[in-house]
Design a protein around this motif. Structure first.
Motif, mmCIF file in Angstrom:
data_model
loop_
_atom_site.group_PDB
_atom_site.id
_atom_site.type_symbol
_atom_site.label_atom_id
_atom_site.label_comp_id
_atom_site.label_asym_id
_atom_site.label_seq_id
_atom_site.Cartn_x
_atom_site.Cartn_y
_atom_site.Cartn_z
ATOM 1 N N ILE A 15 0.851 -1.189 0.000
ATOM 2 C CA ILE A 15 0.000 0.000 0.000
ATOM 3 C C ILE A 15 0.885 1.237 0.000
ATOM 4 O O ILE A 15 2.092 1.147 0.244
ATOM 5 C CB ILE A 15 -0.977 0.025 1.200
ATOM 6 C CG1 ILE A 15 -0.213 0.075 2.510
ATOM 7 C CG2 ILE A 15 -1.929 -1.132 1.156
ATOM 8 C CD1 ILE A 15 -1.077 0.388 3.687
ATOM 9 N N PHE A 16 0.278 2.375 -0.268
ATOM 10 C CA PHE A 16 1.037 3.621 -0.303
ATOM 11 C C PHE A 16 0.724 4.445 0.933
ATOM 12 O O PHE A 16 -0.429 4.572 1.332
ATOM 13 C CB PHE A 16 0.686 4.417 -1.563
ATOM 14 C CG PHE A 16 1.183 3.779 -2.822
ATOM 15 C CD1 PHE A 16 2.514 3.849 -3.154
ATOM 16 C CD2 PHE A 16 0.322 3.091 -3.655
ATOM 17 C CE1 PHE A 16 2.986 3.257 -4.309
ATOM 18 C CE2 PHE A 16 0.782 2.488 -4.809
ATOM 19 C CZ PHE A 16 2.117 2.571 -5.137
ATOM 20 N N SER A 17 1.764 5.021 1.534
ATOM 21 C CA SER A 17 1.545 5.906 2.665
ATOM 22 C C SER A 17 1.173 7.287 2.137
ATOM 23 O O SER A 17 1.184 7.534 0.941
ATOM 24 C CB SER A 17 2.809 6.005 3.512
ATOM 25 O OG SER A 17 3.785 6.742 2.817
ATOM 26 N N GLU A 18 0.839 8.178 3.061
ATOM 27 C CA GLU A 18 0.462 9.524 2.627
ATOM 28 C C GLU A 18 1.636 10.243 1.978
ATOM 29 O O GLU A 18 1.458 11.112 1.130
ATOM 30 C CB GLU A 18 -0.046 10.335 3.820
ATOM 31 C CG GLU A 18 -1.491 10.020 4.152
ATOM 32 C CD GLU A 18 -1.885 10.546 5.505
ATOM 33 O OE1 GLU A 18 -1.378 11.610 5.891
ATOM 34 O OE2 GLU A 18 -2.701 9.877 6.171
ATOM 35 N N GLY A 20 3.613 8.910 0.050
ATOM 36 C CA GLY A 20 3.851 8.311 -1.249
ATOM 37 C C GLY A 20 4.787 7.130 -1.220
ATOM 38 O O GLY A 20 5.149 6.588 -2.253
#
Lengths: 209, 115
Positions: A15-18, A20
């Motif tokens: 998944i991508f964090s905030e 990026g």
């Protein structure tokens, strides 16, 4: 106090964090776990909670277990574990422990049964480098010398040799919780955890957090 | 399995400009410097697209001050602001690794005529 949850490993994704960043995560179906019984100092000599996970047909249970579930008044579970806690007075029999036990960013311990690798050689089992495969080399993956000759005339104990590898209980500590989803009873942790997909895992709080 | 698909669904980016290997693209990358954010553009030739759902990536190659530079971008990364297709190239394979050995005039691709 080591409160925890029983769960099932679902698999891994990314998944991508905030910011990026791509984060590798393992998705675990965790809980809800029902408190089946309480172990007390007076009666059992230690304090613990017995919790159950999953569902089981009553007809598949052995009779003593059937009685225990009936006494607790809960649906039969197929996995039972004990959690050692210092004080179990705050818990009721039949109470559900949910994934909300953990919070995002927290570091936890995950215990699972590692994948069985059968009878493995020293390269896989102990990380020996082995020899070169080509250029006339006849030494590929053998362990090499396992000791001296006249003295000691035996192999020292603890020598790393081929043997059974995997299918053992492995605990990984300081696993970071990336996301908690109470409505689906899912928890996402960073990185890999022991065991196969659909394998049972035990998630525990770390004492020193 | 369904749970994983659901989680991935939330991270998929919709409406990504379609492009192919051989296209010249301008990739707008947002860069954080302290608390400021700015957009940097990386323009070059797409030499590879790796199709792997959420983990898809693509490689852009450009010649920067005479030195070949390749950058691999995660297709669904939130860092990518937008992708513009500058030119579409006519190529017959999907992995254009042969471009690495070509220089100057030889390193040109035929432009695909848009119908």
């Amino acid at each position: 106090m080591t409160l925890g949850l029983i769960g099932r490993k679902i698999g891994m994704t990314q998944i991508f964090s905030e910011e990026g960043e791509a984060i590798p995560v393992t998705v675990i179906q965790a809980g809800p776990c029902t408190v089946i019984a309480k172990k007390t100092l007076e009666k059992h000599g230690y304090t613990a909670l017995q919790v159950g996970f999953g569902r089981q047909k009553e007809s598949r249970l052995i009779l003593p277990l059937r009685g225990q579930f009936k006494k607790a008044g809960v649906e039969p579970c197929n996995i039972l574990r004990e959690l050692r806690v210092d004080d179990n007075a705050a818990f009721e029999i039949g109470q559900k422990i949910t994934v909300e036990l953990f919070s995002v960013g927290e570091k936890i311990a995950v215990t699972g049964r590692s994948k069985g690798r059968g009878f493995a050689g020293v390269v896989k089992r102990w990380g020996f480098r082995g020899g070169r495969e080509t250029h006339g080399s006849m030494f590929h993956r053998a362990p090499g010398s396992i000791g001296s000759s006249a003295y000691p005339s035996r192999v020292f104990k603890g020598r790393k040799l081929p043997g059974h590898y995997g299918d053992a209980n492995v605990t990984v500590r300081n696993v970071k919780v990336v996301d908690v989803r109470p409505e689906e009873a899912l928890i996402l942790v960073k990185g890999s955890i022991p065991g196969s997909r659909r394998g049972m895992v035990l998630l525990k709080k770390l004492n020193h957090s | 399995m369904k749970a994983i698909e659901q989680i991935e669904q939330e991270h998929f980016k919709m409406g990504i400009t379609p492009f192919k290997s051989g296209d010249t693209v301008r990739v707008h990358v947002s860069i954080k410097e302290g608390d400021k954010e700015r957009i940097q553009v990386f323009e070059g030739l797409v030499i590879r697209k790796r199709r792997a759902g959420l983990r898809s990536t693509f490689t852009v190659r450009k010649i920067s001050y005479g030195i070949g530079v390749e950058r691999i971008f995660p297709l669904h990364s939130p860092v990518l602001d937008k992708i513009e297709v500058v030119q579409r190239g006519r190529v017959r394979r999907s992995r254009l690794y042969f471009m690495r050995t070509l220089k100057g005039k030889a390193a040109r691709l035929k432009i695909k005529r848009l119908v």
